[in-house]
Design an enzyme around this catalytic site. Structure first.
Site, mmCIF file in Angstrom:
data_model
loop_
_atom_site.group_PDB
_atom_site.id
_atom_site.type_symbol
_atom_site.label_atom_id
_atom_site.label_comp_id
_atom_site.label_asym_id
_atom_site.label_seq_id
_atom_site.Cartn_x
_atom_site.Cartn_y
_atom_site.Cartn_z
ATOM 1 N N CYS A 137 45.039 44.610 45.776
ATOM 2 C CA CYS A 137 45.064 43.011 46.033
ATOM 3 C C CYS A 137 47.293 42.961 45.972
ATOM 4 O O CYS A 137 47.256 42.142 46.243
ATOM 5 C CB CYS A 137 44.850 42.924 44.834
ATOM 6 N N HIS A 188 47.173 35.032 44.168
ATOM 7 C CA HIS A 188 46.163 35.451 45.059
ATOM 8 C C HIS A 188 44.519 35.176 44.771
ATOM 9 O O HIS A 188 44.230 34.520 43.496
ATOM 10 C CB HIS A 188 45.502 37.306 44.115
ATOM 11 N N ASN A 210 37.855 37.256 48.352
ATOM 12 C CA ASN A 210 38.226 37.569 48.411
ATOM 13 C C ASN A 210 39.287 39.159 49.326
ATOM 14 O O ASN A 210 38.209 40.357 49.996
ATOM 15 C CB ASN A 210 37.955 38.713 46.830
#
Ligand code: COA
Length: 322
Positions: free
Chosen positions: A113, A249, A279
Protein backbone atom coordinates in the site's frame (compact mmCIF):
# COMPACT_ATOMS: atom_id res chain seq x y z
CA UNK A 1 17.86 23.79 -7.66
CA UNK A 2 15.90 21.22 -9.68
CA UNK A 3 12.60 20.04 -8.25
CA UNK A 4 10.28 17.27 -9.40
CA UNK A 5 6.90 18.89 -9.97
CA UNK A 6 3.55 17.20 -10.61
CA UNK A 7 2.25 18.47 -13.96
CA UNK A 8 -0.63 16.05 -14.47
CA UNK A 9 -2.76 13.58 -12.52
CA UNK A 10 -5.05 10.80 -13.72
CA UNK A 11 -7.14 8.01 -12.31
CA UNK A 12 -9.24 5.08 -13.40
CA UNK A 13 -11.69 2.81 -11.63
CA UNK A 14 -13.13 -0.26 -13.37
CA UNK A 15 -16.82 -0.09 -14.26
CA UNK A 16 -18.16 -2.85 -12.03
CA UNK A 17 -19.18 -1.70 -8.55
CA UNK A 18 -19.53 -4.10 -5.63
CA UNK A 19 -21.65 -2.58 -2.85
CA UNK A 20 -21.89 -3.59 0.79
CA UNK A 21 -25.36 -4.95 -0.04
CA UNK A 22 -23.76 -7.22 -2.68
CA UNK A 23 -21.30 -8.47 -0.05
CA UNK A 24 -24.16 -9.23 2.35
CA UNK A 25 -25.23 -11.84 -0.20
CA UNK A 26 -21.73 -13.35 -0.38
CA UNK A 27 -20.55 -13.55 3.26
CA UNK A 28 -22.02 -13.08 6.73
CA UNK A 29 -21.63 -9.33 7.06
CA UNK A 30 -23.77 -6.22 7.04
CA UNK A 31 -23.61 -2.75 5.59
CA UNK A 32 -23.76 -1.08 9.03
CA UNK A 33 -20.74 -3.07 10.33
CA UNK A 34 -18.64 -2.30 7.25
CA UNK A 35 -19.51 1.43 7.29
CA UNK A 36 -18.94 1.81 11.00
CA UNK A 37 -15.61 -0.08 11.19
CA UNK A 38 -14.12 1.03 7.86
CA UNK A 39 -16.14 3.83 6.25
CA UNK A 40 -16.40 1.77 3.05
CA UNK A 41 -19.70 1.74 1.10
CA UNK A 42 -18.58 0.27 -2.21
CA UNK A 43 -15.50 -0.74 -4.21
CA UNK A 44 -14.75 -1.19 -7.93
CA UNK A 45 -13.79 -4.61 -9.31
CA UNK A 46 -12.03 -5.42 -12.59
CA UNK A 47 -13.80 -7.30 -15.35
CA UNK A 48 -12.74 -10.85 -16.21
CA UNK A 49 -10.62 -9.75 -19.16
CA UNK A 50 -9.11 -6.66 -17.54
CA UNK A 51 -5.73 -6.66 -15.82
CA UNK A 52 -3.52 -4.24 -13.89
CA UNK A 53 -1.86 -2.82 -17.00
CA UNK A 54 -5.28 -2.01 -18.52
CA UNK A 55 -6.16 0.13 -15.50
CA UNK A 56 -2.66 1.66 -15.42
CA UNK A 57 -2.85 2.63 -19.09
CA UNK A 58 -6.08 4.61 -18.75
CA UNK A 59 -4.89 6.43 -15.61
CA UNK A 60 -1.54 7.16 -17.29
CA UNK A 61 -3.12 8.54 -20.46
CA UNK A 62 -5.35 10.84 -18.39
CA UNK A 63 -2.35 12.20 -16.44
CA UNK A 64 -0.31 12.61 -19.64
CA UNK A 65 -3.15 14.47 -21.34
CA UNK A 66 -3.26 17.04 -18.52
CA UNK A 67 0.54 17.42 -18.59
CA UNK A 68 0.59 17.67 -22.39
CA UNK A 69 3.14 14.85 -22.53
CA UNK A 70 3.33 12.00 -25.06
CA UNK A 71 4.90 8.58 -24.63
CA UNK A 72 7.99 9.54 -26.61
CA UNK A 73 8.65 12.41 -24.15
CA UNK A 74 9.01 10.11 -21.12
CA UNK A 75 12.42 9.28 -19.60
CA UNK A 76 11.15 7.03 -16.83
CA UNK A 77 8.10 4.90 -15.96
CA UNK A 78 7.62 3.41 -12.50
CA UNK A 79 4.59 1.27 -11.70
CA UNK A 80 3.88 0.53 -8.04
CA UNK A 81 1.90 -2.68 -7.81
CA UNK A 82 1.50 -5.82 -5.73
CA UNK A 83 -0.68 -7.39 -8.40
CA UNK A 84 1.44 -7.27 -11.58
CA UNK A 85 0.09 -8.83 -14.78
CA UNK A 86 3.01 -11.28 -14.95
CA UNK A 87 6.08 -12.34 -12.97
CA UNK A 88 7.93 -10.66 -15.83
CA UNK A 89 8.10 -8.54 -17.91
CA UNK A 90 7.26 -5.89 -15.34
CA UNK A 91 3.93 -4.08 -15.63
CA UNK A 92 5.96 -0.92 -16.32
CA UNK A 93 7.49 -2.56 -19.43
CA UNK A 94 4.07 -3.72 -20.66
CA UNK A 95 2.73 -0.21 -20.13
CA UNK A 96 5.75 1.46 -21.75
CA UNK A 97 5.12 -0.36 -25.02
CA UNK A 98 1.41 0.54 -25.01
CA UNK A 99 2.27 4.21 -24.48
CA UNK A 100 4.89 4.24 -27.25
CA UNK A 101 7.56 5.19 -24.74
CA UNK A 102 9.93 2.44 -25.88
CA UNK A 103 13.52 3.02 -24.84
CA UNK A 104 13.02 4.87 -21.55
CA UNK A 105 13.76 3.26 -18.16
CA UNK A 106 10.78 1.27 -16.86
CA UNK A 107 10.41 -0.86 -13.75
CA UNK A 108 7.99 -1.90 -11.02
CA UNK A 109 8.17 -1.11 -7.32
CA UNK A 110 6.65 -3.44 -4.73
CA UNK A 111 5.92 -1.84 -1.38
CA UNK A 112 2.25 -2.89 -1.13
CA UNK A 113 0.00 0.00 0.00
CA UNK A 114 3.01 2.35 0.33
CA UNK A 115 4.08 1.52 -3.23
CA UNK A 116 3.06 4.81 -4.81
CA UNK A 117 4.86 6.90 -2.19
CA UNK A 118 7.97 4.73 -2.69
CA UNK A 119 7.74 5.10 -6.48
CA UNK A 120 7.27 8.86 -6.16
CA UNK A 121 10.38 9.07 -3.96
CA UNK A 122 12.45 7.07 -6.45
CA UNK A 123 11.28 9.12 -9.45
CA UNK A 124 11.88 12.36 -7.56
CA UNK A 125 15.50 11.33 -6.91
CA UNK A 126 16.02 10.47 -10.61
CA UNK A 127 14.80 13.95 -11.55
CA UNK A 128 16.76 15.83 -8.89
CA UNK A 129 19.93 13.98 -9.88
CA UNK A 130 19.58 15.42 -13.41
CA UNK A 131 19.21 13.58 -16.71
CA UNK A 132 15.59 12.54 -16.18
CA UNK A 133 13.20 15.30 -17.27
CA UNK A 134 9.83 13.57 -17.39
CA UNK A 135 8.64 10.61 -15.34
CA UNK A 136 5.36 8.76 -15.17
CA UNK A 137 4.57 7.33 -11.72
CA UNK A 138 1.62 5.00 -11.31
CA UNK A 139 -0.06 2.99 -8.59
CA UNK A 140 -2.21 0.25 -10.13
CA UNK A 141 -3.83 -2.79 -8.54
CA UNK A 142 -6.22 -5.65 -9.16
CA UNK A 143 -6.40 -6.69 -5.51
CA UNK A 144 -9.68 -8.49 -6.14
CA UNK A 145 -7.53 -11.26 -7.68
CA UNK A 146 -5.79 -11.99 -4.35
CA UNK A 147 -8.79 -11.57 -2.06
CA UNK A 148 -10.53 -14.60 -0.57
CA UNK A 149 -14.17 -13.81 -1.37
CA UNK A 150 -15.32 -16.19 1.36
CA UNK A 151 -13.34 -14.42 4.14
CA UNK A 152 -15.48 -11.63 5.58
CA UNK A 153 -12.58 -10.22 7.62
CA UNK A 154 -10.70 -9.16 4.45
CA UNK A 155 -13.01 -9.25 1.42
CA UNK A 156 -15.02 -6.21 2.50
CA UNK A 157 -11.93 -4.01 2.55
CA UNK A 158 -10.29 -4.07 -0.88
CA UNK A 159 -10.95 -2.74 -4.38
CA UNK A 160 -9.27 -2.27 -7.78
CA UNK A 161 -8.07 0.88 -9.54
CA UNK A 162 -5.16 2.95 -10.80
CA UNK A 163 -3.83 6.45 -10.25
CA UNK A 164 -1.01 8.24 -12.04
CA UNK A 165 1.06 11.40 -11.98
CA UNK A 166 3.45 12.96 -14.47
CA UNK A 167 6.50 14.45 -12.78
CA UNK A 168 8.66 16.98 -14.58
CA UNK A 169 11.94 18.70 -13.76
CA UNK A 170 11.21 22.29 -12.73
CA UNK A 171 12.81 25.26 -11.03
CA UNK A 172 9.51 25.79 -9.22
CA UNK A 173 9.08 23.93 -5.94
CA UNK A 174 7.25 20.62 -6.24
CA UNK A 175 8.07 17.57 -4.15
CA UNK A 176 9.73 19.02 -1.05
CA UNK A 177 10.65 15.80 0.75
CA UNK A 178 9.88 12.09 0.76
CA UNK A 179 10.30 9.85 3.81
CA UNK A 180 10.37 6.08 3.32
CA UNK A 181 10.54 3.33 5.93
CA UNK A 182 10.05 -0.41 6.35
CA UNK A 183 10.15 -2.97 9.15
CA UNK A 184 10.03 -6.62 8.15
CA UNK A 185 9.64 -7.83 11.74
CA UNK A 186 5.87 -8.25 11.52
CA UNK A 187 5.45 -9.69 8.05
CA UNK A 188 3.07 -12.29 9.48
CA UNK A 189 0.44 -9.68 10.36
CA UNK A 190 -0.35 -8.85 6.74
CA UNK A 191 0.71 -11.06 3.84
CA UNK A 192 -0.09 -13.27 0.90
CA UNK A 193 1.98 -16.22 2.09
CA UNK A 194 2.92 -17.82 -1.21
CA UNK A 195 4.76 -16.83 -4.36
CA UNK A 196 7.14 -18.02 -7.03
CA UNK A 197 10.00 -19.14 -4.84
CA UNK A 198 8.16 -20.23 -1.69
CA UNK A 199 4.99 -22.20 -0.93
CA UNK A 200 4.42 -22.42 -4.66
CA UNK A 201 2.32 -25.56 -4.40
CA UNK A 202 -0.16 -23.66 -2.22
CA UNK A 203 -0.37 -20.97 -4.87
CA UNK A 204 -0.99 -23.50 -7.60
CA UNK A 205 -3.88 -24.97 -5.62
CA UNK A 206 -5.34 -21.48 -5.79
CA UNK A 207 -5.98 -21.33 -2.07
CA UNK A 208 -3.76 -18.55 -0.81
CA UNK A 209 -4.96 -14.99 -0.54
CA UNK A 210 -4.50 -11.85 1.57
CA UNK A 211 -4.22 -12.80 5.23
CA UNK A 212 -4.42 -10.10 7.86
CA UNK A 213 -4.62 -9.72 11.62
CA UNK A 214 -6.72 -6.58 11.18
CA UNK A 215 -6.82 -5.44 14.76
CA UNK A 216 -3.05 -5.59 15.21
CA UNK A 217 -2.40 -3.95 11.85
CA UNK A 218 -4.78 -1.17 12.85
CA UNK A 219 -2.83 -0.32 16.01
CA UNK A 220 0.58 -0.32 14.30
CA UNK A 221 -0.78 1.79 11.42
CA UNK A 222 -2.20 4.49 13.71
CA UNK A 223 1.01 4.77 15.77
CA UNK A 224 3.35 4.67 12.78
CA UNK A 225 1.44 7.26 10.77
CA UNK A 226 1.38 9.57 13.80
CA UNK A 227 5.19 9.35 13.96
CA UNK A 228 5.69 10.02 10.27
CA UNK A 229 3.62 13.19 10.45
CA UNK A 230 6.04 14.55 13.07
CA UNK A 231 9.08 13.42 11.06
CA UNK A 232 7.85 15.07 7.87
CA UNK A 233 6.96 18.42 9.45
CA UNK A 234 10.21 18.54 11.42
CA UNK A 235 12.37 17.79 8.37
CA UNK A 236 10.72 20.65 6.47
CA UNK A 237 10.70 23.06 9.42
CA UNK A 238 6.92 23.40 9.06
CA UNK A 239 4.09 23.70 11.55
CA UNK A 240 0.91 21.64 11.44
CA UNK A 241 -0.98 24.73 10.30
CA UNK A 242 1.18 24.91 7.14
CA UNK A 243 -0.46 21.80 5.65
CA UNK A 244 -3.43 22.56 3.39
CA UNK A 245 -4.45 19.02 2.47
CA UNK A 246 -3.87 15.53 3.83
CA UNK A 247 -3.99 12.95 1.02
CA UNK A 248 -3.81 9.68 2.93
CA UNK A 249 -3.77 6.03 1.96
CA UNK A 250 -7.42 4.98 1.99
CA UNK A 251 -7.61 1.88 4.17
CA UNK A 252 -10.01 2.89 6.89
CA UNK A 253 -11.65 6.19 7.91
CA UNK A 254 -10.77 5.61 11.55
CA UNK A 255 -7.04 5.36 10.75
CA UNK A 256 -7.29 8.47 8.54
CA UNK A 257 -9.16 10.42 11.23
CA UNK A 258 -6.44 9.58 13.77
CA UNK A 259 -3.75 10.97 11.43
CA UNK A 260 -5.81 14.12 10.72
CA UNK A 261 -6.23 14.64 14.47
CA UNK A 262 -2.47 14.35 14.94
CA UNK A 263 -2.09 17.08 12.30
CA UNK A 264 -4.83 19.20 13.86
CA UNK A 265 -6.57 19.20 10.46
CA UNK A 266 -10.38 19.23 10.26
CA UNK A 267 -11.77 16.38 8.14
CA UNK A 268 -12.80 18.97 5.50
CA UNK A 269 -9.07 19.31 4.68
CA UNK A 270 -8.63 15.55 4.25
CA UNK A 271 -9.21 13.91 0.87
CA UNK A 272 -11.44 10.90 1.54
CA UNK A 273 -12.23 8.36 -1.18
CA UNK A 274 -12.35 5.20 0.92
CA UNK A 275 -16.17 5.20 0.98
CA UNK A 276 -16.39 4.84 -2.80
CA UNK A 277 -13.06 3.14 -3.65
CA UNK A 278 -12.28 0.85 -0.69
CA UNK A 279 -8.60 0.08 -0.13
CA UNK A 280 -6.94 -0.01 -3.56
CA UNK A 281 -3.43 -0.45 -2.09
CA UNK A 282 -0.78 1.34 -4.21
CA UNK A 283 -3.49 3.04 -6.28
CA UNK A 284 -5.24 4.71 -3.36
CA UNK A 285 -3.07 7.80 -2.82
CA UNK A 286 -2.76 8.84 -6.50
CA UNK A 287 -6.47 8.16 -7.03
CA UNK A 288 -7.36 10.40 -4.08
CA UNK A 289 -4.97 13.08 -5.33
CA UNK A 290 -6.54 12.99 -8.78
CA UNK A 291 -10.08 13.25 -7.40
CA UNK A 292 -9.25 16.37 -5.34
CA UNK A 293 -7.26 18.01 -8.15
CA UNK A 294 -10.05 17.43 -10.67
CA UNK A 295 -12.86 18.66 -8.41
CA UNK A 296 -10.85 21.84 -7.73
CA UNK A 297 -10.22 21.35 -4.02
CA UNK A 298 -6.43 21.12 -4.46
CA UNK A 299 -5.07 24.27 -6.08
CA UNK A 300 -1.60 25.18 -7.37
CA UNK A 301 0.57 26.37 -4.48
CA UNK A 302 -1.22 24.26 -1.83
CA UNK A 303 0.92 22.24 0.56
CA UNK A 304 0.00 18.55 0.54
CA UNK A 305 0.97 15.75 2.86
CA UNK A 306 0.68 12.33 1.25
CA UNK A 307 1.08 9.31 3.53
CA UNK A 308 0.66 5.56 3.38
CA UNK A 309 1.10 2.39 5.43
CA UNK A 310 1.03 -1.18 4.20
CA UNK A 311 2.27 -4.76 4.16
CA UNK A 312 5.93 -5.31 4.90
CA UNK A 313 5.39 -3.27 7.01
CA UNK A 314 6.20 -0.30 4.81
CA UNK A 315 5.25 3.31 5.40
CA UNK A 316 6.10 6.67 3.95
CA UNK A 317 5.12 10.27 3.33
CA UNK A 318 5.66 12.97 0.75
CA UNK A 319 5.45 16.70 1.34
CA UNK A 320 4.45 18.52 -1.82
CA UNK A 321 3.99 22.12 -2.91
CA UNK A 322 1.40 21.40 -5.57
N1 COA B 1 -18.76 -8.26 8.99
C1 COA B 1 -19.23 -8.46 10.21
N2 COA B 1 -18.46 -8.81 11.27
C2 COA B 1 -17.15 -8.92 11.05
C3 COA B 1 -16.58 -8.72 9.79
C4 COA B 1 -17.44 -8.38 8.73
N3 COA B 1 -17.00 -8.14 7.49
N4 COA B 1 -15.24 -8.91 9.87
C5 COA B 1 -14.98 -9.22 11.15
N5 COA B 1 -16.13 -9.23 11.87
C6 COA B 1 -16.31 -9.53 13.28
C7 COA B 1 -15.17 -10.33 13.85
O1 COA B 1 -15.32 -11.69 13.57
C8 COA B 1 -15.25 -10.00 15.31
O2 COA B 1 -16.25 -10.79 15.89
P1 COA B 1 -16.02 -11.46 17.34
O3 COA B 1 -15.81 -10.30 18.28
O4 COA B 1 -17.29 -12.20 17.56
O5 COA B 1 -14.80 -12.31 17.19
C9 COA B 1 -15.73 -8.55 15.33
O6 COA B 1 -16.28 -8.32 14.03
C10 COA B 1 -14.63 -7.54 15.59
O7 COA B 1 -13.51 -7.88 14.78
P2 COA B 1 -12.20 -7.03 14.81
O8 COA B 1 -11.23 -7.61 13.84
O9 COA B 1 -11.74 -6.82 16.23
O10 COA B 1 -12.77 -5.63 14.26
P3 COA B 1 -12.04 -4.28 14.12
O11 COA B 1 -12.79 -3.23 14.84
O12 COA B 1 -10.57 -4.37 14.36
O13 COA B 1 -12.25 -3.97 12.57
C11 COA B 1 -10.93 -4.05 10.57
C12 COA B 1 -11.68 -4.85 11.61
C13 COA B 1 -10.29 -5.01 9.58
C14 COA B 1 -11.90 -3.15 9.86
C15 COA B 1 -9.86 -3.18 11.27
O14 COA B 1 -9.11 -3.97 12.15
C16 COA B 1 -8.92 -2.54 10.31
O15 COA B 1 -9.30 -1.67 9.55
N6 COA B 1 -7.63 -2.91 10.38
C17 COA B 1 -6.62 -2.33 9.54
C18 COA B 1 -6.77 -2.90 8.17
C19 COA B 1 -5.89 -2.24 7.23
O16 COA B 1 -5.84 -1.05 7.18
N7 COA B 1 -5.24 -3.06 6.44
C20 COA B 1 -4.49 -2.65 5.34
C21 COA B 1 -3.32 -1.87 5.74
S1 COA B 1 -2.78 -1.17 4.27
Amino acid sequence: MIYARITGTGGYLPEKILTNADLERMVETDDAWIRERTGIQQRHIVGENESTVDLAEIAARRAMEVAGVEGKDLDLIIVATTTPDLVFPSTACLLQHRLGANGCAAFDVQAVCTGFVYALGVAEKFIRAGGTKRALVIGAETLSRIVDWTDRTTCVLFGDGAGAVVLEASEEAGILSVHLHADGAHSDLLSVPCGVSKNRALCEQGGVFIQMKGNEVFKVAVNTLGRIVDETLEAAGLEKADIDWLVPHQANTRIIAATAKKLGLPMERVVLTVAKHGNTSAASVPLALDVAVRDGRIQRGDRLLLEAFGGGFTWGSALIRY
